[in-house]
Scaffold this active site. Structure first.
Site, PDB file in Angstrom:
ATOM      1  N   ARG A 102       0.842  -1.164  -0.142  1.00 22.07           N
ATOM      2  CA  ARG A 102       0.009  -0.008  -0.087  1.00 22.07           C
ATOM      3  C   ARG A 102       0.863   1.342  -0.140  1.00 22.07           C
ATOM      4  O   ARG A 102       0.420   2.306  -0.512  1.00 22.07           O
ATOM      5  CB  ARG A 102      -0.976   0.091   1.330  1.00 22.07           C
ATOM      6  CG  ARG A 102      -1.714   1.285   1.184  1.00 22.07           C
ATOM      7  CD  ARG A 102      -3.075   0.911   2.199  1.00 22.07           C
ATOM      8  NE  ARG A 102      -2.845   0.452   3.471  1.00 22.07           N
ATOM      9  CZ  ARG A 102      -2.160   1.068   4.560  1.00 22.07           C
ATOM     10  NH1 ARG A 102      -1.996   2.085   4.531  1.00 22.07           N
ATOM     11  NH2 ARG A 102      -2.074   0.337   5.645  1.00 22.07           N
ATOM     12  N   TYR A 159     -17.291  15.035 -15.590  1.00 20.58           N
ATOM     13  CA  TYR A 159     -17.744  13.513 -15.583  1.00 20.58           C
ATOM     14  C   TYR A 159     -18.427  13.040 -14.489  1.00 20.58           C
ATOM     15  O   TYR A 159     -18.117  13.430 -13.158  1.00 20.58           O
ATOM     16  CB  TYR A 159     -16.243  12.708 -15.483  1.00 20.58           C
ATOM     17  CG  TYR A 159     -16.581  11.264 -15.063  1.00 20.58           C
ATOM     18  CD1 TYR A 159     -16.709  10.495 -16.164  1.00 20.58           C
ATOM     19  CD2 TYR A 159     -16.296  10.492 -14.003  1.00 20.58           C
ATOM     20  CE1 TYR A 159     -17.031   8.995 -16.132  1.00 20.58           C
ATOM     21  CE2 TYR A 159     -16.439   9.402 -13.667  1.00 20.58           C
ATOM     22  CZ  TYR A 159     -16.855   8.586 -14.872  1.00 20.58           C
ATOM     23  OH  TYR A 159     -17.108   7.107 -14.540  1.00 20.58           O
ATOM     24  N   ASP A 217      -7.911  16.782 -15.518  1.00 21.46           N
ATOM     25  CA  ASP A 217      -8.434  15.445 -15.860  1.00 21.46           C
ATOM     26  C   ASP A 217      -8.047  15.323 -17.368  1.00 21.46           C
ATOM     27  O   ASP A 217      -8.615  15.948 -18.244  1.00 21.46           O
ATOM     28  CB  ASP A 217      -9.748  15.137 -15.432  1.00 21.46           C
ATOM     29  CG  ASP A 217     -10.341  13.741 -15.749  1.00 21.46           C
ATOM     30  OD1 ASP A 217      -9.549  12.994 -16.686  1.00 21.46           O
ATOM     31  OD2 ASP A 217     -11.011  13.086 -15.296  1.00 21.46           O
ATOM     32  N   LYS A 246      -9.112   4.238 -19.176  1.00 15.66           N
ATOM     33  CA  LYS A 246      -9.581   4.359 -20.652  1.00 15.66           C
ATOM     34  C   LYS A 246      -8.205   4.497 -21.344  1.00 15.66           C
ATOM     35  O   LYS A 246      -7.832   3.285 -21.649  1.00 15.66           O
ATOM     36  CB  LYS A 246     -10.091   5.683 -20.678  1.00 15.66           C
ATOM     37  CG  LYS A 246     -11.123   6.026 -19.410  1.00 15.66           C
ATOM     38  CD  LYS A 246     -12.389   5.297 -19.551  1.00 15.66           C
ATOM     39  CE  LYS A 246     -13.387   5.541 -18.426  1.00 15.66           C
ATOM     40  NZ  LYS A 246     -13.550   6.709 -17.844  1.00 15.66           N
TER      41      LYS A 246
HETATM   42  C1  PLP Z   1     -14.088   6.984 -16.528  1.00 18.21           C
HETATM   43  C2  PLP Z   1     -13.635   8.698 -16.267  1.00 18.21           C
HETATM   44  C3  PLP Z   1     -13.337   8.817 -14.805  1.00 18.21           C
HETATM   45  C4  PLP Z   1     -13.418   7.713 -13.851  1.00 18.21           C
HETATM   46  O1  PLP Z   1     -12.390   6.755 -13.840  1.00 18.21           O
HETATM   47  P1  PLP Z   1     -12.893   5.158 -13.266  1.00 18.21           P
HETATM   48  O2  PLP Z   1     -11.491   4.737 -13.767  1.00 18.21           O
HETATM   49  O3  PLP Z   1     -13.903   4.748 -13.959  1.00 18.21           O
HETATM   50  O4  PLP Z   1     -13.008   5.492 -11.893  1.00 18.21           O
HETATM   51  C5  PLP Z   1     -12.869  10.138 -14.717  1.00 18.21           C
HETATM   52  N1  PLP Z   1     -12.920  11.220 -15.462  1.00 18.21           N
HETATM   53  C6  PLP Z   1     -13.301  10.760 -16.645  1.00 18.21           C
HETATM   54  C7  PLP Z   1     -13.009  11.961 -17.575  1.00 18.21           C
HETATM   55  C8  PLP Z   1     -13.819   9.626 -17.146  1.00 18.21           C
HETATM   56  O5  PLP Z   1     -13.772   9.351 -18.355  1.00 18.21           O
END
Ligand code: PLP
Length: 438
Positions: free
Chosen positions: A98, A151, A223, A248
């Site tokens: 961790r 998001y 992000d 993603k």
């Molecule tokens: C999918 C997504 C998230 C969240 O990510 P997870 O891996 O599903 O927790 C945050 N920001 C954006 C822009 C996303 O597309």
């Protein structure tokens, strides 16, 4: 070792004394954590070279070319571990997974090199990355400015959990610098936004917003999920922290959930300390998968970007399509993105089918190559509709108000052949033309 949650701006009791030390730390590149066997990036190298090589752990015993999976929860204690405890530098020594693990360090080093930051931390999901960052770098009484179309998971975190932890939040249109400026208060500590929004692909002007944030000593957190560092590196434009859903594009194969926080060692150490308390760090096998996925980031992003731009052009000319949202199109409202995006805009393209949601649902039903699923950024093309998934809790009027008009399909172009993706879309749309004339 573990920092108290303090203001990002150093409002802890001894902030004055510490600030200078922290700034000294920032002046040199303070890398890591890593061992002598992790490959150190030459930051003059290109994205593909960094994606393949940076961070890789070369095992000194066997010479294995890839990073071994350090599938262990704990490490033997030795003099170095005891020194780390006594000096408060447990982030840099393998002690307990961790806290840190060479599998994490390998992929973190690669991500830091790709984003052009000193350090990075991998987490168990994108939401773990965002929640940990926000809690680490703001404090009780602090205020956050975020985008009204952020998001859904981030929106819910801001709406449901910030007030219970003593933070307040303003939701604004982050493409409008004046609106962001107007939302700033004396207690504002963070601007949190997405470099490219979903599903309408709006692009806030990152450099201008970074300048605004720094003028007010506020942190800018970007992000970068939809673009990835192969297209845009927010830190180069002034962002203090870059977060991702690595689920993603970074992993790219729709077989993992993970997140990343990247930034200066000063800030990532603080996020790491928060992650120790919240617990959402990434386990070793997932680090292996993410590191493997990242090696092809640049080539994948090239293919995604070419496919999405190619489809956007073809869709824009199709009689059954009312509107297409894509940065490559002449009517795109955020052309500043073209000045700093390198090598494309990723694989997202959104379009409105003539005839509204029912007509679009029939188009979705006819898709054969594209799969109908939420999520994005994988090698396989995915399509979904905001009205019955991400934005189903809004009324039609509310959706239209934020630009999500009836018939909108969100399409995440994979890396299949463009001809196949277009034939698939064309037959799905032309089926609609036949229905309409029947
Ligand atoms: C999918 C997504 C998230 C969240 O990510 P997870 O891996 O599903 O927790 C945050 N920001 C954006 C822009 C996303 O597309």
């Amino acid at each position: 070792m573990a920092d108290q949650p303090g203001s990002a701006l150093g409002s802890r009791p001894n902030a004055g004394a510490e600030a200078q030390w922290m700034n000294d730390l920032e002046r040199e590149r303070t890398p890591g954590p890593r061992t002598a066997h992790h490959h150190t990036a030459d930051t003059t190298e290109g994205t593909s070279t960094l994606a393949v090589h940076s961070g890789t752990y070369t095992d000194p015993t066997t010479g294995a070319v890839g990073t071994p999976v350090f599938q262990t929860s704990t490490f033997l204690l030795d003099d170095a571990s005891y020194t780390a405890f006594s000096e408060g530098i447990t982030r840099d020594v393998p002690i307990y997974t961790r806290y840190g693990n060479p599998s994490q360090w390998a992929v973190q080093e690669k991500l830091a090199a790709l984003e052009g930051t000193q350090s990075a931390l991998v987490t168990s999901s994108g939401m773990a990355a965002i929640a940990t960052t926000v809690l680490a770098l703001t404090n009780h009484g602090g205020h956050i400015v975020t985008a009204h179309d952020v998001y859904g998971g981030t929106y819910n975190l801001m709406r449901e959990d910030m007030h219970t932890t003593g933070r307040s939040v303003s939701f604004v249109d982050c493409t409008d610098v004046a609106a962001v400026a107007a939302a700033i208060r004396p207690e504002t500590q963070m601007i949190l936004l997405e470099g490219l929004t979903n599903p309408l692909l709006k692009a806030p002007p990152l450099a201008e917003l970074a300048a605004l944030a720094h003028q007010h000593s506020i942190l800018l957190v970007v992000d970068n999920t939809l673009l990835s560092p192969a297209c845009v590196r927010p830190a180069e434009l002034g962002a203090d922290i870059v977060v991702h859903s690595a689920t993603k594009y970074l992993n790219g194969h729709s077989d993992l959930t993970a997140g990343v926080v990247a930034g200066s060692r000063k800030f990532i150490d603080r996020v790491w300390a928060q992650a120790l308390r919240l617990g959402g760090t990434l386990e070793p096998f997932s680090c292996f998968l993410l590191e493997r996925g990242l090696k092809t980031l640049a080539v994948r992003m090239r293919a995604h970007s070419e496919n999405a731009a190619g489809l956007a052009r073809l869709l824009a000319d199709h009689p059954r399509v009312a509107r297409v949202h894509h940065p490559s199109l002449p009517d795109y409202s955020y052309p500043h993105l073209r000045e700093y995006a390198k090598g494309g805009y990723g694989g997202m393209v959104s379009f409105e089918v003539e005839g509204g949601d029912d007509a679009a649902l029939r188009v979705m039903d006819r898709l054969r190559v594209a799969r109908v699923a939420t999520s994005l950024g994988g090698v396989e093309t995915l399509a979904s509709m905001p009205f019955n998934t991400s934005h189903s809790s809004l009324t039609q009027a509310q959706r239209t108000g934020i630009g999500i008009r009836p018939g909108l399909i969100r399409y995440s172009a994979g890396i299949e052949d463009l001809d196949d993706l277009w034939s698939d879309l064309e037959q799905a749309l032309d089926g609609e033309a036949r229905c309409a004339t029947a």
